[in-house]
Design an enzyme around this catalytic site. Structure first.
Site, PDB file in Angstrom:
ATOM      1  N   SER A 184      32.668  47.177  53.307  1.00  0.00           N
ATOM      2  CA  SER A 184      33.074  45.755  53.014  1.00  0.00           C
ATOM      3  C   SER A 184      33.157  45.100  54.419  1.00  0.00           C
ATOM      4  O   SER A 184      32.052  44.877  55.245  1.00  0.00           O
ATOM      5  CB  SER A 184      34.347  45.712  52.171  1.00  0.00           C
ATOM      6  N   THR A 185      34.271  44.442  54.620  1.00  0.00           N
ATOM      7  CA  THR A 185      34.453  43.513  55.833  1.00  0.00           C
ATOM      8  C   THR A 185      34.036  44.387  57.105  1.00  0.00           C
ATOM      9  O   THR A 185      34.507  45.428  57.427  1.00  0.00           O
ATOM     10  CB  THR A 185      35.963  43.256  56.096  1.00  0.00           C
ATOM     11  N   ASP A 308      38.750  49.725  47.424  1.00  0.00           N
ATOM     12  CA  ASP A 308      37.533  50.350  46.536  1.00  0.00           C
ATOM     13  C   ASP A 308      36.705  51.668  47.247  1.00  0.00           C
ATOM     14  O   ASP A 308      36.464  51.730  48.420  1.00  0.00           O
ATOM     15  CB  ASP A 308      36.502  49.029  46.600  1.00  0.00           C
TER      16      ASP A 308
END
Length: 366
Positions: A184-185, A308
């Site tokens: 993600s990030t 997640d």
């Protein structure tokens, strides 16, 4: 207090963003109308985090970002449009050192700020805590401080990291195993770092769930395809899983593994509300476990906020699958991989630069 610098040439955008963060009560805010003013505030206000618009007069966002990372590196969140051109610029910004991005509303900004605000605050809070690599453009920073150079905006090179020839397959060979990557990030540079170290004849397919809008994952796949020896494509329609291929899940949807008479396929699926982030890493891993034996799967969880992928990969590890969590020392945000470690689901904890070698070792032993 979090010291936030908002850089945008639109008075309305500055006012709306300022209102969102002022209401939080723990932000000290300064503003800049363009890149030139932002660089002045960089040394006077000394922000902890910056939101940076791309299109501005006098000095645009990329040129400003380039100087920020050389003069006084700090976490930067780009403010981008949802267009493909906006995605391309945002991906360049990641190469220059940006941590994350937020997308401008497609309709009237004032009407959408109510729904955009909470995600905006979460993104900026996480960026403020992000870890910038100490080696980020270190040589350029040293030259600048020594007065040896007056740098111009960096050009992101187009390169192929592997010297091995690309393998082009006209027909998918059987997929004996599968690598699943969740990120993600800070994900695009991390994906580049891992995928560019894998050889052109890598024997297993790779499926990537990178949290991104739908208009961004296509440009991301095309960019990665230019940067590594593997064939990288965006997974939309059902596609047979082939060795030496990387399939990037379509944004704003989920990416899952299915089965057809001629073998396993990867495809996009409508997102499910029980998963907060999309493409969902948990859903990808769960679908793969329905069609592959655990010892035929390698799960890799890298930088990103939230959790997640941690639950599904911990279950994969418990059932005999291989799992890798990025180490805290290299992760921009140690949320997702950290949660996998906390759940006891990481077989290997490795810094980013070692993950490709760990994947290769696991495949060779399988």
């Amino acid at each position: 207090m979090i010291r936030l610098l908002i850089v945008d040439d639109s008075p309305l955008m500055r006012r709306l963003l300022g209102g969102v963060f002022t209401a939080e009560g723990d932000f000290e805010i300064a503003f800049a109308r363009n890149g030139v003013e932002a660089l002045e505030q960089l040394h006077v206000f000394k922000p902890d985090v910056i939101t940076l618009d791309v299109n501005m007069p006098e000095m645009d966002g990329l040129a400003c970002l380039d100087r920020i990372m050389l003069e006084r590196p700090c976490p930067v969140v780009m403010v981008s449009s949802l267009t493909e051109a906006g995605a391309s610029v945002t991906l360049q910004a990641f190469e220059l050192g940006a941590i994350d991005f937020i997308t401008k509303p497609e309709r009237a900004i004032s009407l959408e700020m109510g729904t955009l605000g909470p995600k905006l605050v979460d993104t900026v809070r996480n960026a403020a805590q992000a870890r910038l690599p100490s080696s980020l453009r270190l040589a350029e920073r040293v030259r600048l401080r020594s007065g040896l150079t007056n740098p111009t905006p960096a050009m992101v090179p187009s390169r192929r990291a592997s010297a091995l020839p690309r393998v082009r397959r006209t027909k998918a060979a059987p997929a004996h195993g599968l690598v699943l990557i969740g990120v993600s990030t800070g994900g695009p540079p991390a994906l580049d770092a891992v995928l560019s170290r894998l050889p052109a004849d890598f024997p297993w397919p790779i499926v990537v769930a990178q949290h991104m809008p739908g208009s961004f994952t296509g440009p991301l796949a095309r960019r990665l395809d230019k940067l590594c020896a593997l064939t990288v494509t965006e997974a939309i329609l059902p596609m047979p899983l082939a060795p030496a291929h990387v399939y990037v899940g379509k944004g704003d949807a989920d990416v899952i593994i299915g089965i057809r008479p001629d073998g396993p396929v990867v495809m996009a699926a409508p997102s499910l509300p029980e998963h907060r982030w999309h493409p969902s890493v948990d859903r990808l891993v769960e679908s793969a476990m329905q069609h592959f034996a655990p010892d035929r799967l390698i799960g890799v969880l890298m930088t990103g906020m939230g959790s997640d992928g941690a639950e599904a990969m911990a279950r994969l590890h418990e059932q005999g699958g291989c799992t890798i969590a990025e180490a805290e020392e290299s992760a921009v945000v140690w949320g997702m991989p950290g949660e996998l470690v906390r759940r006891g689901g990481a077989q290997v904890i490795a810094p980013l630069e070692q993950i490709a070698d760990r994947i290769l070792g696991m495949v060779e032993r399988s």
